[in-house]
Design an enzyme around this catalytic site. Structure first.
Site, PDB file in Angstrom:
ATOM      1  N   HIS A   9      -3.712   6.051   3.403  1.00 27.12           N
ATOM      2  CA  HIS A   9      -4.438   4.739   2.967  1.00 27.12           C
ATOM      3  C   HIS A   9      -3.890   3.652   3.707  1.00 27.12           C
ATOM      4  CE1 HIS A   9      -5.553   1.930  -0.181  1.00 27.12           C
ATOM      5  NE2 HIS A   9      -6.805   2.856  -0.256  1.00 27.12           N
ATOM      6  N   SER A  58     -10.883  -0.850  -0.663  1.00 28.02           N
ATOM      7  CA  SER A  58      -9.762  -0.532  -0.150  1.00 28.02           C
ATOM      8  C   SER A  58     -10.096  -0.988   1.190  1.00 28.02           C
ATOM      9  CB  SER A  58      -9.068   0.611  -0.246  1.00 28.02           C
ATOM     10  OG  SER A  58      -8.684   0.916  -1.532  1.00 28.02           O
ATOM     11  N   ASP A 102       0.861  -0.955  -0.080  1.00 26.97           N
ATOM     12  CA  ASP A 102       0.102   0.043  -0.163  1.00 26.97           C
ATOM     13  C   ASP A 102       0.808   1.117  -0.091  1.00 26.97           C
ATOM     14  OD1 ASP A 102      -2.263   1.834   0.784  1.00 26.97           O
ATOM     15  OD2 ASP A 102      -3.347  -0.100   1.301  1.00 26.97           O
TER      16      ASP A 102
END
Ligand code: NAG
Ligand code: NAG
Ligand code: NAG
Ligand code: NAG
Length: 764
Positions: A210, A540, A136
């Site tokens: 994220h 996600s 990520d």
């Protein structure tokens, strides 16, 4: 003369342009047949280097980025198209594929999933022995989610590293929870030029948020008192709070490049991760050209479960990414939690929407409201794109903006910058009634299409329209839940229609988890707020829920293969509410189907004891590729070796892949549907992982008119653990119009366990 001169100049210009194009380098992934290495080379890296030099006119130009050794044999390099094609025909080279760019699929979840107590498994103390590798945007190590209190020493077999770099003090960052942190930027920087080090860190540090959000969702420690500005307050914790986390930063501000993703997967598998979590994807491509599918094949072969997001391209059909049958593909659903906000109009009408706005509220007395389309100097003014709102028309007013094209929070910033006082963000048909809450920078509420249309019609008809927005906080116990998120990508599977995808859904709407200190909750540069936790939405977010649950199952059942773990999650998932009605779809408000939710919504407590599993190994996946008529070179590109071949005298069938779900594709083209009725046969083998029991098959076909199903045998008796029993299922249908779809469910039950498979029928 003059004409000839011009022609010559033109020809010359074309030749120069052609030469420049030929010279233009891009990154290619080069697959090598490891066993074909000539004896003169000491090691594979040396051989790869020599192969590269053999096609490159200038030795320095064709630069190697990475040599791969675990999920792929080969390397990535900057090549001209000519060099790439020369290399493709060189000795020992299996395939040369251009690099692709992938994108990120951007405290109440444990309670919602029924695992809030002491942890799921009796042996949860050993969950620390599973490392979840998260590929990520990196990690923010200061987050309390990476507190390692109570965790045992890092296992001796762990080979991961904690790499230092700007903003990332490796000795302080890693501990018994965060056991690895690495970064892979060579492909990114080769394609995009050197990164801007004022904006991002050439280190494992998460500049975006994220990666911190996804990894803390999968395996973050319990953090009491977590919230975003008081919203969703409670204890935040990952799905597998005792598992370890290793962060592999492969995504940068400019995207996630496949040479970097492969390098991250290569390292994660070699390091010893038991689960890989990838909340990213590209377009659906054939498996031999999809780097994530290729990396995941080898990872699965090496006993690593790979969980990926299905994509946020819903609600349109056939919008999935990450559909390889060795990947666990996760769609998104809602939680039973909401963040209501009320839009109260001057005429007294009161519409409910959502918001995570936390600043100074609007006055309770209504103020003027205007539709952006009528306050802009652009044809698409309804979207509140930057530079389109006319300040004189919006100053001091609430502005109604339509959702779409630009980021939701950015529209709020556009309104604020133009002098607006508040915003109503209206869904359009693309999102229906699905509400995604945002930490807006001004008082704002997101509303469904129905409410948005009503508000716009009031604004258009009232002589002096006014309104106010009231943000109401956190509400729990919302029914019905879960509902399939409108954005969640849907089937049918475009690459292999005979494999049903997504595999399942998990929470992915308005999820609270840790955040980076390098970016505000909206991710906008203008957002200078810093938060320890953020609430965001996407597949996600649902993917790491399943990654963490897979880690829990792997620690409870270390002997289960990745396919067995996925099977347990799928066959115990639920597709209807406790009252018996089918899960709903936020996009339509109506019933969702297996093309939206696969096997259904995960049910972790039941997944621990599924009774039976559908197991799969590498040879099964190769047989699947044989059934798809992959050439030996294509198979070698996926499976890393020419040793996996298809037997000439064997008939392969996709229906023979021991998958826990059924996708029955009737087609006149493949000979299934020539006459009045057609039969498609699938075979399956169940492995007993529970006690002794007699399982009986039952099918429900209420949503599949004109189809008959025959299961043979319809009863299977198991006496010992590990025992395998096979069955055949024949699906017979009358010919139906092209484009028709139908759905059913096949359940094996021994009275205690219920092993359920969704069935999707399509006629083309
Ligand atoms: C709007 O409706 C909500 C619930 O439906 C209610 O709690 C709130 O007080 C209402 N606000 C006004 C100003 O009527
Ligand atoms: C539209 O208005 C904005 C704000 O006043 C201004 O910056 C922009 O230049 C205008 N664009 C056009 C095409 O008139
Ligand atoms: C926008 O302006 C047009 C023309 O002045 C008007 O007819 C329409 O009702 C307005 N729409 C809204 C939503 O305010
Ligand atoms: C298929 O071919 C292999 C060798 O190519 C042979 O060993 C095997 O017996 C054959 N099987 C059948 C069913 O003919």
């Amino acid at each position: 003369m003059r004409n000839i001169g011009m022609l010559r100049a033109l020809v010359l210009a074309l030749a120069v342009a052609a030469a420049a194009a030929a010279e233009k380098r891009r990154t290619y992934i080069v697959h090598m047949a490891k066993s074909a290495m000539p004896a003169e080379y000491a090691d594979h890296a040396e051989w790869y280097g020599a192969s590269l030099r053999s096609v490159s006119a200038s030795a320095s130009a064709a630069k190697m980025l990475y040599a791969y050794d675990t999920v792929l044999h080969g390397f990535s390099a900057r090549l001209t198209p000519q060099e790439a094609s020369d290399l493709a025909s060189a000795e020992g080279v299996l395939a040369v594929n251009p690099e692709a760019r992938y994108e990120l699929h951007t405290t109440r979840t444990p309670e919602f999933l029924g695992i809030a107590g002491q942890g799921l498994s009796p042996q949860s103390g050993t969950a620390g022995d599973v490392v979840v590798g998260v590929l990520d945007t990196g990690v923010w190590p200061e987050s309390k989610s990476y507190d390692d209190a109570g965790l045992a020493e890092v296992p001796a077999w762990w080979k991961g590293q904690c790499e230092a770099g700007p903003g990332f003090d490796a000795s302080a960052a890693c501990n018994r929870k965060l056991v690895g942190a690495r970064f892979f930027s060579k492909g990114y920087e080769a394609a995009m030029g050197p990164m801007d080090t004022d904006r991002e860190s050439r280190s494992p540090l998460d500049d975006d948020g994220h990666g911190t959000h996804t990894s803390s969702t999968a395996a973050g420690a319990a953090v009491p008192g977590a919230s975003l500005f008081g919203f969703a307050a409670g204890t935040a914790r990952g799905m597998a709070p005792r598992a370890r986390v290793a962060a592999y930063k492969v995504c940068w501000l400019g995207g996630c490049f496949s040479s970097d993703i492969l390098a991250g997967m290569d390292a994660a598998v070699a390091d010893g991760c038991g689960v890989l979590s990838l909340s990213l994807g590209g377009g659906a491509a054939d498996y031999s050209r999809d780097s994530v599918a290729i990396g995941a094949f080898a990872a699965t072969e090496q006993n690593v479960l790979v969980s990926c997001s299905a994509g946020n391209a819903g609600p349109g059909s056939s919008t999935l990414s990450n559909v390889a049958p060795w990947i666990t593909t996760v769609g998104a659903g809602t939680l039973d939690r909401d963040f209501p906000a009320y839009v109260v109009l001057g005429d007294g009408k009161n519409y409910t929407g959502v918001s995570l706005y936390a600043g100074k509220p609007l006055p309770s007395a209504p103020i003027p409201i205007v539709y952006a389309a009528n306050a802009s100097n652009s044809t698409a003014g309804n979207l509140c794109m930057p530079g389109t709102l006319v300040p004189e028309k919006v100053a001091g007013k609430i502005v109604v903006c339509d959702r779409g094209v630009s980021a939701r929070v950015q529209k709020g910033l556009v309104v604020r910058d133009a002098g607006g006082a508040g915003m109503v963000l209206s869904n359009t048909a693309a999102n229906g009634q699905e509400l995604v809450a945002d930490a807006h920078l001004l008082p704002a509420a997101g509303v469904g299409e129905t409410e948005g249309t009503a508000i716009k019609s009031y604004v258009a008809s009232a002589p002096n329209p006014t309104a106010t927005v009231v943000v109401a906080g956190t509400e729990v116990g919302v029914r019905p839940s879960p509902v399939v998120a409108a954005f969640s990508s849907r089937g049918p599977n475009m690459v292999t229609p005979e494999i049903l995808k997504p595999d399942m859904i998990a929470p992915g709407v308005n999820i609270l988890a840790s955040w980076t200190g390098k970016a505000g909750p909206t991710g906008l540069a203008a957002d200078t707020r810093r938060v320890g936790f953020n609430i965001i939405s996407g597949t996600s977010m649902s993917c790491p829920h399943v990654s963490g649950l897979a880690a829990l199952l792997r620690s409870a059942h270390p002997e289960w293969s990745p396919a067995a773990v996925r099977s347990a999650l799928m066959t115990t998932a639920y597709a209807s509410y406790s009252g018996g009605s089918s899960l709903l779809d936020a996009a339509t408000g109506g019933m969702a189907t297996p093309f939206d939710y696969g096997a259904g919504h995960v049910d972790p407590a039941r997944a621990l004891d599924p009774g039976l599993v559908y197991d799969l190994g590498t040879r099964d996946y190769v047989d699947f590729l044989c059934a798809l008529k992959y050439s030996s070179t294509m198979i070698a590109a996926v499976a890393r070796s020419r040793e996996y071949a298809c037997a000439e005298n064997k008939t392969y069938s996709v229906g023979a892949l021991n998958y826990p779900s059924f996708s029955v594709a009737y087609s006149t083209a493949n000979g299934d549907g020539g006459g009045d009725s057609a039969t498609v046969t699938h075979t399956r083998t169940l492995t007993n992982v529970g006690g002794a029991g007699t399982y009986k098959a039952s099918t429900s076909l209420a949503a599949a008119k004109g189809v008959a199903v025959d299961v043979e045998p319809a009863e299977l008796e198991f006496t010992s653990v590990g025992e395998k029993k096979s069955y055949t299922v024949r699906f017979t249908s009358k010919s139906q119009p092209s484009g028709t779809a139908g759905f059913g469910r096949l359940v094996w039950s021994d009275g205690k366990h219920s092993v359920a498979s969704p069935i999707a029928f399509t006629w083309t």
